[in-house]
Design a protein around this motif. Structure first.
Motif, short mmCIF file in Angstrom:
data_model
loop_
_atom_site.label_atom_id
_atom_site.label_comp_id
_atom_site.label_asym_id
_atom_site.label_seq_id
_atom_site.Cartn_x
_atom_site.Cartn_y
_atom_site.Cartn_z
N PRO A 31 0.82 -1.23 0.00
CA PRO A 31 0.00 0.00 0.00
C PRO A 31 0.85 1.28 0.00
O PRO A 31 0.50 2.25 -0.65
CB PRO A 31 -0.82 -0.10 1.29
N VAL A 32 1.96 1.24 0.73
CA VAL A 32 2.94 2.33 0.72
C VAL A 32 4.24 1.72 0.20
O VAL A 32 4.83 0.86 0.84
CB VAL A 32 3.15 2.94 2.13
N LYS A 33 4.65 2.18 -0.96
CA LYS A 33 5.87 1.62 -1.57
C LYS A 33 7.11 2.04 -0.78
O LYS A 33 7.17 3.16 -0.27
CB LYS A 33 5.99 2.08 -3.02
N PRO A 34 8.10 1.16 -0.70
CA PRO A 34 9.36 1.57 -0.06
C PRO A 34 10.06 2.63 -0.90
O PRO A 34 9.74 2.81 -2.07
CB PRO A 34 10.17 0.26 0.00
N LYS A 35 11.01 3.31 -0.29
CA LYS A 35 11.80 4.32 -0.99
C LYS A 35 12.96 3.68 -1.75
O LYS A 35 13.43 4.21 -2.74
CB LYS A 35 12.38 5.33 0.00
N VAL A 36 13.44 2.53 -1.23
CA VAL A 36 14.68 1.95 -1.72
C VAL A 36 14.58 0.43 -1.83
O VAL A 36 14.03 -0.22 -0.95
CB VAL A 36 15.87 2.28 -0.77
N ILE A 37 15.15 -0.10 -2.90
CA ILE A 37 15.40 -1.54 -3.03
C ILE A 37 16.91 -1.69 -2.96
O ILE A 37 17.64 -1.07 -3.74
CB ILE A 37 14.88 -2.11 -4.37
N TRP A 38 17.38 -2.51 -2.03
CA TRP A 38 18.82 -2.73 -1.87
C TRP A 38 19.08 -4.22 -2.06
O TRP A 38 18.53 -5.04 -1.35
CB TRP A 38 19.26 -2.31 -0.47
N MET A 39 19.90 -4.55 -3.04
CA MET A 39 20.27 -5.94 -3.29
C MET A 39 21.68 -6.17 -2.77
O MET A 39 22.60 -5.43 -3.09
CB MET A 39 20.19 -6.26 -4.79
N GLN A 40 21.82 -7.20 -1.97
CA GLN A 40 23.08 -7.50 -1.29
C GLN A 40 24.21 -7.86 -2.25
O GLN A 40 24.00 -7.98 -3.47
CB GLN A 40 22.86 -8.65 -0.30
N LEU A 41 25.38 -8.08 -1.69
CA LEU A 41 26.55 -8.46 -2.48
C LEU A 41 26.23 -9.65 -3.37
O LEU A 41 25.60 -10.62 -2.93
CB LEU A 41 27.71 -8.82 -1.56
N GLN A 42 26.63 -9.58 -4.61
CA GLN A 42 26.44 -10.60 -5.64
C GLN A 42 24.97 -10.80 -6.03
O GLN A 42 24.64 -11.79 -6.65
CB GLN A 42 27.09 -11.92 -5.22
N VAL A 43 24.12 -9.87 -5.63
CA VAL A 43 22.72 -9.91 -6.06
C VAL A 43 22.52 -8.75 -7.02
O VAL A 43 22.69 -7.59 -6.66
CB VAL A 43 21.74 -9.81 -4.87
#
Length: 177
Positions: free
Chosen positions: A99-111
């Motif tokens: 319903p409320v989108k996050p501000k950030v998508i963070w993909m870890q190392l090697q992702v």
């Protein structure tokens, strides 16, 4: 956005702007990177929600583990993905249905999933791939140098202690609360 290289200012702004983090792929195994990243981010004052369907309903470092992003009560500022690159697409899709989108998508190392990143950016989210927020925080705060790492940041400013008095904060500029 060039996802092969992020400026320190971009990473700093992400880490300063977020307060609530969903850590997808959290592990109860104390030697797994997701466990100590969870602990580190909690110690830095972030409100971190572990997400792991196999551990849903249990507690991890005093935090309730959720089965999905949608199960987390309230808004999430950042989704930290500790899953493989292929799984990142499904997690981004789930994040975009909140319903409320996050501000950030963070993909870890090697992702890294460029299609998922493009979809998130098209929806107005910031994206970081193939990086660890614990390591990036450490580079910006000066802690990285404690273990002999080169932070790539040169400053004559004295580092600032976290409000707890025992750990450093992102010493170059205050963290937004």
């Amino acid at each position: 956005m060039n996802h092969d290289s992020y400026s320190p200012d971009y990473i700093r702004s992400v880490l300063q702007d977020v307060k609530t983090i969903a850590l997808v792929g959290a592990s109860a195994n104390t030697v797994r990177p997701s466990y100590f990243v969870l602990k580190y981010l909690l110690d830095k004052g972030y409100d971190v929600h572990p997400v792991n369907p196999g551990l849903a309903g249990q507690e991890l470092l005093g935090r309730t583990v959720y089965g999905t992003l949608a199960d987390i009560p309230g808004a999430i500022d950042m989704v930290d993905i500790f899953r493989n690159s292929e799984a990142a697409a499904e997690i981004v899709d789930e994040a975009l249905t909140l319903p409320v989108k996050p501000k950030v998508i963070w993909m870890q190392l090697q992702v890294r999933n460029d299609a998922a990143a493009a979809k998130a950016e098209a929806a107005g989210l910031r994206v970081v791939m193939n990086r660890c927020p614990k390591m990036e925080y450490g580079k910006l705060s000066g802690e990285w140098g404690w273990v002999g790492g080169n932070a790539g940041v040169i400053s004559s400013r004295r580092q600032q202690l976290h409000e707890s008095g025992r750990m450093q904060s992102l010493g170059i500029g205050p963290r937004k609360t």
